[in-house]
Every structure is written in C-alpha cells, then in structure tokens.
Scaffold this motif. Structure first.
Motif, PDB file in Angstrom:
ATOM      1  N   ILE A 182      34.578  53.589  26.583  1.00  0.00           N
ATOM      2  CA  ILE A 182      34.783  52.467  25.658  1.00  0.00           C
ATOM      3  C   ILE A 182      34.606  52.942  24.221  1.00  0.00           C
ATOM      4  O   ILE A 182      35.426  52.665  23.337  1.00  0.00           O
ATOM      5  CB  ILE A 182      33.806  51.326  25.983  1.00  0.00           C
ATOM      6  CG1 ILE A 182      34.147  50.705  27.324  1.00  0.00           C
ATOM      7  CG2 ILE A 182      33.833  50.264  24.884  1.00  0.00           C
ATOM      8  CD1 ILE A 182      33.163  49.661  27.790  1.00  0.00           C
ATOM      9  N   GLY A 208      33.555  48.852  19.340  1.00  0.00           N
ATOM     10  CA  GLY A 208      33.388  49.544  20.615  1.00  0.00           C
ATOM     11  C   GLY A 208      31.970  49.460  21.126  1.00  0.00           C
ATOM     12  O   GLY A 208      31.738  49.278  22.320  1.00  0.00           O
ATOM     13  N   ARG A 261      29.834  47.062  20.579  1.00  0.00           N
ATOM     14  CA  ARG A 261      29.574  45.714  21.093  1.00  0.00           C
ATOM     15  C   ARG A 261      30.154  45.536  22.486  1.00  0.00           C
ATOM     16  O   ARG A 261      29.527  44.935  23.357  1.00  0.00           O
ATOM     17  CB  ARG A 261      30.158  44.659  20.145  1.00  0.00           C
ATOM     18  CG  ARG A 261      29.748  43.248  20.526  1.00  0.00           C
ATOM     19  CD  ARG A 261      30.351  42.201  19.630  1.00  0.00           C
ATOM     20  NE  ARG A 261      29.810  40.878  19.946  1.00  0.00           N
ATOM     21  CZ  ARG A 261      30.250  39.749  19.427  1.00  0.00           C
ATOM     22  NH1 ARG A 261      31.248  39.777  18.532  1.00  0.00           N
ATOM     23  NH2 ARG A 261      29.710  38.591  19.768  1.00  0.00           N
ATOM     24  N   THR A 262      31.362  46.050  22.721  1.00  0.00           N
ATOM     25  CA  THR A 262      31.948  45.989  24.055  1.00  0.00           C
ATOM     26  C   THR A 262      31.099  46.785  25.046  1.00  0.00           C
ATOM     27  O   THR A 262      30.889  46.375  26.185  1.00  0.00           O
ATOM     28  CB  THR A 262      33.383  46.544  24.038  1.00  0.00           C
ATOM     29  OG1 THR A 262      34.151  45.833  23.074  1.00  0.00           O
ATOM     30  CG2 THR A 262      34.036  46.399  25.411  1.00  0.00           C
ATOM     31  N   GLN A 291      29.409  46.096  28.855  1.00  0.00           N
ATOM     32  CA  GLN A 291      29.781  46.983  29.956  1.00  0.00           C
ATOM     33  C   GLN A 291      28.567  47.670  30.537  1.00  0.00           C
ATOM     34  O   GLN A 291      28.463  47.880  31.747  1.00  0.00           O
ATOM     35  CB  GLN A 291      30.787  48.018  29.456  1.00  0.00           C
ATOM     36  CG  GLN A 291      31.271  48.980  30.534  1.00  0.00           C
ATOM     37  CD  GLN A 291      32.022  48.289  31.649  1.00  0.00           C
ATOM     38  OE1 GLN A 291      32.841  47.406  31.376  1.00  0.00           O
ATOM     39  NE2 GLN A 291      31.753  48.669  32.883  1.00  0.00           N
ATOM     40  N   ASP A 304      23.262  41.072  22.352  1.00  0.00           N
ATOM     41  CA  ASP A 304      24.458  40.812  21.548  1.00  0.00           C
ATOM     42  C   ASP A 304      24.082  40.148  20.225  1.00  0.00           C
ATOM     43  O   ASP A 304      24.626  40.495  19.171  1.00  0.00           O
ATOM     44  CB  ASP A 304      25.427  39.925  22.329  1.00  0.00           C
ATOM     45  CG  ASP A 304      26.767  39.782  21.617  1.00  0.00           C
ATOM     46  OD1 ASP A 304      27.443  40.810  21.417  1.00  0.00           O
ATOM     47  OD2 ASP A 304      27.132  38.649  21.250  1.00  0.00           O
TER      48      ASP A 304
END
Length: 254
Positions: A138, A185, A187-188, A192, A239
C-alpha cells in the motif's frame, strides 16, 4: 455553514446512523427474524465484555495485538514508502525492480502465513511479518504514484536554486511534493494493518484474532462480536489520531 458546524453535523449524522444500525439489529434478534445463536443482540454484548475485562482477557488481547500492529505498521510503512520513493525517483532502480514487483504484488498477505510460521514460529515476529507485508505494498504504490505525479518543472526550479543533485531534489522537491500521497497511503495502511492483525493471529498467535477463534470454537458469538467491535474502535482511535497529526504535518498547504 462554518467548518465547525459541518463537522458537528457530520458527527451527529454518524451517531444517528449507528443508533439506527444497533436499533434494527436489536429488533431483528428480539423479533426472531435472526436466531440469537447466529447473531447475538447488542444488549447481550455488555455483560460479555465486562466478563472479559474482569478476567483480564480483553486487556491482554489488546496489548498483544497492538504490539503486532505497531511493529508491522512501522516496518511495512517505512520500507514500503522508502522503496516506493526510490523507485519513483530513480529510473534504473524502477526498471530493475519492475519484474520483482509484478511477481510479488499479487500475493496476498494471508498467503505468507505458512512461511511466517515456518520462519518465525507462532510468535510476535511471525505476526509482525504478515502485517508488514500487507502494509508494504500500500505504501509502496502510494509513494511511487506520488513521486511519478510531481511536476517536472519543480526539478528545474530546484536546480536553479542550487538543489539539482539527487539529495537536493529528494529533500527539496520529492519529499515535500509527495507528502500528501505518502500520508494517504499511510492512512490506508492503518486500516489494512488491523485487517491483517486478525489473519496473522488466527493461527494461534496471542491477540484479538486468536481470542476470536477461541470464542468461535465455543460458539460464543457474543465474544466474537465484542472483539470485532473492539477492533473497529481501535481503528477509529488510530485514524482520528492520524488525522490530527496529518493536519499538523500538512498545515503548510493551507
């Protein structure tokens, strides 16, 4: 409408959505539309959670999973972003690793679990490896895409001010210009990594995933849902913390 008002309105709507979700869920179980043995009612989750807290299982599972999560997240993020930045900035390295990337990228993190067990055993190192692999790609593609999208004119401007060398371009152009993409990226990867935690722990490594498997083997669906919601809460907290840090790091954009 002021930004603060928009934020409060969005937060209020989010709370309403959750209330509706749990209300419909509770009604579906109580009215017999869904058997309680298949899906526990929200009202039964509180006692199950309190029992886990009393015996210390909940705290231990969170502590173990946070250890795997943070180690895997840091290792996968740093390595993925570093390799992505270098591949995006150095054409020779990009061409050299293109075949390797195409071979390894489609392999899901879960497929590495048997090797993690063989190489590291059922311990923190094995779980960290699986999480790091999932997060790596990612951040690699986020960094690579961010560098590839940089305006070439910025390199000419940097060179005009005496920063035409590799490290000058890296520090004065590549890193600042790619920061939004890198953080996107990251944050994603935060989400994940939590999904990978379950996969990494399902095979017996202590943590939330292992506790969920133990509960499911005993048909304790209330505990399974408790740990599902625990993971959702942990992701929400990470987050929110990330967004605070992101606003500070990208404050210069405003």
């Amino acid at each position: 409408m002021k930004p603060d008002s928009k934020s409060l309105t969005r937060l209020g709507l989010g709370v309403i959505g959750l209330v509706v979700l749990f209300g419909v869920w509770e009604a579906a179980v109580r009215l017999g539309w869904v058997p309680a043995g298949l899906l526990p009612a929200p009202s039964s989750l509180g006692p199950a959670w309190l029992e886990e807290v009393r015996n210390g299982a909940w705290q231990a599972a969170i502590r173990d999973s946070l250890t795997h999560y943070l180690l895997g997240l840091v290792i996968g993020t740093v390595l993925g972003a570093l390799v992505g930045l270098l591949c995006g900035a150095v054409g020779v390295l990009d061409a050299l690793l293109a075949g390797v990337v195409r071979v390894l990228r489609p392999i899901p993190g879960l497929a590495w679990v048997p090797f993690a067990i063989l190489w590291f055993g059922l311990n923190t190192a094995g779980a960290t490896f699986v999480i790091a692999i999932s997060v790596f790609w990612i951040n690699f593609y986020a960094a690579y895409g961010a560098v590839q999208s940089i305006d070439p004119d910025l390199y000419e401007v940097a060179a005009a001010f005496g920063h035409g060398g590799f490290f000058g371009r890296l520090t004065k152009v590549v890193l600042p210009a790619s920061a939004p993409g890198l953080l996107a990226g990251l944050r994603t990867g935060l989400g994940q990594a939590w999904m990978s935690v379950v996969a990494a722990e399902l095979f017996g490594v202590p943590g939330i995933g292992a506790r969920m498997m133990q509960a499911s083997s005993l048909l304790a669906t209330d505990l399974v849902v408790v740990y599902m919601l625990t993971m959702a809460l942990l992701y929400a907290l990470t987050d929110m913390l990330f967004m605070v840090v992101r606003r500070r790091l990208l404050g210069w954009q405003g």
